[in-house]
Scaffold this motif. Structure first.
Motif, PDB file in Angstrom:
ATOM      1  N   LEU A  85     -11.921  -9.759  -2.753  1.00 20.28           N
ATOM      2  CA  LEU A  85     -11.684 -10.900  -3.633  1.00 20.28           C
ATOM      3  C   LEU A  85     -13.019 -11.370  -4.181  1.00 20.28           C
ATOM      4  O   LEU A  85     -13.910 -11.749  -3.426  1.00 20.28           O
ATOM      5  N   THR A 101      -9.156  -8.031 -13.655  1.00 24.90           N
ATOM      6  CA  THR A 101      -9.652  -9.341 -13.242  1.00 24.90           C
ATOM      7  C   THR A 101      -9.076 -10.416 -14.152  1.00 24.90           C
ATOM      8  O   THR A 101      -9.050 -10.261 -15.376  1.00 24.90           O
ATOM      9  N   ARG A 102      -8.605 -11.508 -13.555  1.00 26.50           N
ATOM     10  CA  ARG A 102      -8.024 -12.594 -14.339  1.00 26.50           C
ATOM     11  C   ARG A 102      -9.136 -13.434 -14.955  1.00 26.50           C
ATOM     12  O   ARG A 102     -10.136 -13.738 -14.306  1.00 26.50           O
ATOM     13  N   ARG A 149      -5.564 -21.638  -7.637  1.00 26.04           N
ATOM     14  CA  ARG A 149      -4.301 -20.903  -7.854  1.00 26.04           C
ATOM     15  C   ARG A 149      -4.575 -19.508  -8.403  1.00 26.04           C
ATOM     16  O   ARG A 149      -3.907 -18.534  -8.017  1.00 26.04           O
ATOM     17  N   ALA A 150      -5.552 -19.392  -9.311  1.00 25.29           N
ATOM     18  CA  ALA A 150      -5.870 -18.077  -9.873  1.00 25.29           C
ATOM     19  C   ALA A 150      -6.395 -17.138  -8.787  1.00 25.29           C
ATOM     20  O   ALA A 150      -6.049 -15.948  -8.754  1.00 25.29           O
ATOM     21  N   GLU A 153      -5.623 -17.088  -5.718  1.00 25.42           N
ATOM     22  CA  GLU A 153      -4.539 -16.646  -4.849  1.00 25.42           C
ATOM     23  C   GLU A 153      -3.924 -15.340  -5.351  1.00 25.42           C
ATOM     24  O   GLU A 153      -3.343 -14.576  -4.579  1.00 25.42           O
ATOM     25  N   ASP A 154      -4.076 -15.081  -6.641  1.00 25.41           N
ATOM     26  CA  ASP A 154      -3.502 -13.861  -7.233  1.00 25.41           C
ATOM     27  C   ASP A 154      -4.507 -12.716  -7.312  1.00 25.41           C
ATOM     28  O   ASP A 154      -4.145 -11.611  -7.714  1.00 25.41           O
ATOM     29  N   GLY A 155      -5.778 -12.976  -6.962  1.00 17.66           N
ATOM     30  CA  GLY A 155      -6.770 -11.903  -7.004  1.00 17.66           C
ATOM     31  C   GLY A 155      -8.075 -12.369  -7.615  1.00 17.66           C
ATOM     32  O   GLY A 155      -8.312 -13.568  -7.800  1.00 17.66           O
ATOM     33  N   SER A 213     -10.713 -20.977  -3.090  1.00 16.70           N
ATOM     34  CA  SER A 213      -9.486 -20.872  -2.304  1.00 16.70           C
ATOM     35  C   SER A 213      -9.831 -20.768  -0.824  1.00 16.70           C
ATOM     36  O   SER A 213     -10.983 -20.600  -0.445  1.00 16.70           O
TER      37      SER A 213
END
Length: 397
Positions: free
Chosen positions: A234, A258-259, A280-281, A283-285, A316
């Motif tokens: 991460l 990658t976000r 929150r982002a 948490e998704d990667g 996170s």
């Protein structure tokens, strides 16, 4: 090139920003002894190789000089002092040289040949073009100096070349109280400057990470004290640079999955950006964080600090590893999350330094102007690799 004198002598490197400090520290990978990078001079023991980020790039001139004076007071008299400055001469290069000159002789070799930044006739060139004729300072509030003589206008200077009588030229400059500015085209020239400067009692060096690498080449190889690094599943990438290439680098990183989270500069400064969006982002990667709107040069430092607070609040519970571009942003982030030291363990490409931080996480720092189109992508891929390859850094030649 190995020198018994250099091996026994402490080396103290004082840098004016974090990415540059890490770049200098990485020059000693694979050498004895492996340096720690300290985020300030408090309680630092200057033995072996010690690198300290004084974080003075954005300070007022007097404060930047006082920070250097204070750090110099703690350094043993037998240590070799190297003031690491920006390879594009941004920051308080001239005022720092004044402080060094108060203490003793100064030899300046501020080239970075690996990136095409050389010194000819006392003028810094970038890929063959004089610095003041480039757009390298487009995000600065002032204009670049036309020459080192202009940069050191308050102190007499002399320009020297890496010739057979270089040592005599440097000794004459020191005897006359002049700052010696060395023309440099190659790393071999830096080796010559370093060797010639050793004949001057109390000499102090000023230059880029390339000069630090010249010092490192005089030390024996070895890997004692190299900290272990974990894999990085991460990763939070924080882009705090105004360099145009960074936009393209982010685009390539997003293409790999990658976000991207872009923040408005005004929202950051006004405290309206929600750190929960980052949590929150993550948490998704992995996430790359940028500032979407243009930032005026007089607001860049404030935006860096606001961005760092956002990162600290939005981490996170998984505590991501960090990839930080731009010296001001990198320092603001590590300060905001409470790091005190970095231990360089690897280098992905020139200036992209992988370190283990005081809290155990992996942190990569990189100057904003460094790297090609795939720089961020290459760094992310390197961090995600299993640690079965390149587990011990090689000495940089």
């Amino acid at each position: 090139m190995t020198s018994d004198v250099a091996c026994r002598r402490p080396v103290a490197i004082l840098a004016d920003d974090l990415s540059g400090a890490a770049e200098a520290a990485s020059a000693f990978l694979g050498r004895l002894s492996a340096p720690a990078l300290h985020l300030g001079p408090a309680d630092v023991r200057f033995d072996g190789v010690t690198v300290v980020d004084l974080n003075t790039r954005a300070l007022a001139t007097t404060h930047a000089q006082n920070a250097l004076r204070s750090a110099l007071e703690a350094i043993p008299s037998d240590a070799l002092v190297l003031a690491k400055v920006d390879s594009l001469l941004r920051g308080h290069v001239g005022p720092w040289a004044e402080v060094l000159a108060e203490r003793g002789p100064v030899v300046v070799a501020a080239a970075l040949p690996a990136l095409g930044r050389t010194v000819r006739a006392g003028v810094l060139h970038v890929e063959g073009v004089p610095l003041h004729q480039t757009r390298a300072w487009h995000a600065e509030l002032s204009s670049p100096p036309a020459s080192f003589a202009d940069l050191f206008a308050d102190h007499p200077t002399v320009t020297t070349s890496p010739t057979a009588n270089l040592a005599d030229s440097l000794r004459q400059a020191a005897a006359g109280g002049r700052i010696a500015v060395c023309d440099v085209a190659t790393d071999a020239d830096l080796d010559l400057v370093l060797a010639a400067s050793r004949s001057i009692p109390g000499v102090q060096l000023m230059g880029t990470s390339a000069l630090a690498a010249a010092v490192a080449r005089t030390l024996p190889t070895g890997t004692d004290g190299v900290a272990p690094r974990r894999e990085s599943p991460l990763l939070l990438t924080v882009v705090g640079t105004a360099e145009p290439v960074a936009v393209q680098q982010v685009t390539e990183l997003v293409r790999t999955g990658t976000r991207h989270l872009a923040l408005d500069a005004d929202d950051l400064l006004d405290g309206l950006a929600d750190p929960g969006d980052l949590a929150r982002a993550l948490e998704d990667g992995s996430v790359v964080l940028t500032v979407a709107s243009a930032v005026r040069p007089d607001r860049t430092d404030a935006v860096s600090v606001a961005l760092a607070r956002f990162v600290a609040a939005g981490q996170s519970r998984r505590r991501p590893d960090l990839m930080l571009t731009g010296g001001a942003t990198a320092r603001a982030v590590v300060d905001a999350i409470g790091l005190t030291t970095l231990h360089p363990v690897d280098q992905v490409h020139h200036g992209a330094v992988v370190s283990v931080a005081s809290d155990g996480r992996t942190v990569v720092t990189r100057p904003g102007s460094f790297g090609d189109l795939f720089s961020l992508t290459d760094i992310a891929r390197h961090l995600a690799e299993p640690l079965t390859v390149r587990t011990q850094p090689k000495a940089l030649t």
